[in-house]
Design a protein around this motif. Structure first.
Motif: not given
Length: 122
Positions: A12, A30-31, A33-34, A37-38, A40, A43-44, A46
């Protein structure tokens, strides 16, 4: 998610480092990064790791890559394979998969349109 042997945070961060826009909203980041990984929480992590390492600046709901010019080369960094795949971005069945080769691992497969969206060329 890509090969489980690869750290999704590293993938990411590398993806964010290679964004081709001057800036994008956190939602647009985030789109992207998804595709890694999905989850959350990951994602944070990353986004936080990329900001801590100076890969991106986050301010006023925007993400700005700081590494300008480190774009993905379609000739050198993207591998195309034939087979039966599902696009990591949209979920469509594809017969030609585009895989981005990062130091931290491989990201994909993506269809020809989605690879451009993930990398910010559309």
């Amino acid at each position: 998610m890509p090969d489980d042997a690869h750290d999704p945070v590293e993938l990411g961060v590398e993806l964010l480092a290679h964004l081709e826009q001057e800036s994008l909203s956190v939602a647009e980041a985030i789109d992207r990064i998804e595709t890694v990984t999905t989850n959350p929480g990951v994602q944070r992590e990353i986004l936080d790791t990329a900001a801590m390492r100076g890969v991106i600046d986050r301010e006023d709901g925007l993400v700005r890559p700081t590494s300008g010019g480190t774009y993905v080369s379609f000739d050198a960094d993207v591998v195309v394979r034939e087979g039966d795949f599902s696009c990591e971005r949209c979920g469509a069945a594809i017969s030609t998969g585009h895989f981005v080769q990062f130091d931290g691992g491989e990201l994909g497969p993506f269809g020809s349109t989605c690879i451009r969206k993930v990398l910010g060329r559309e």
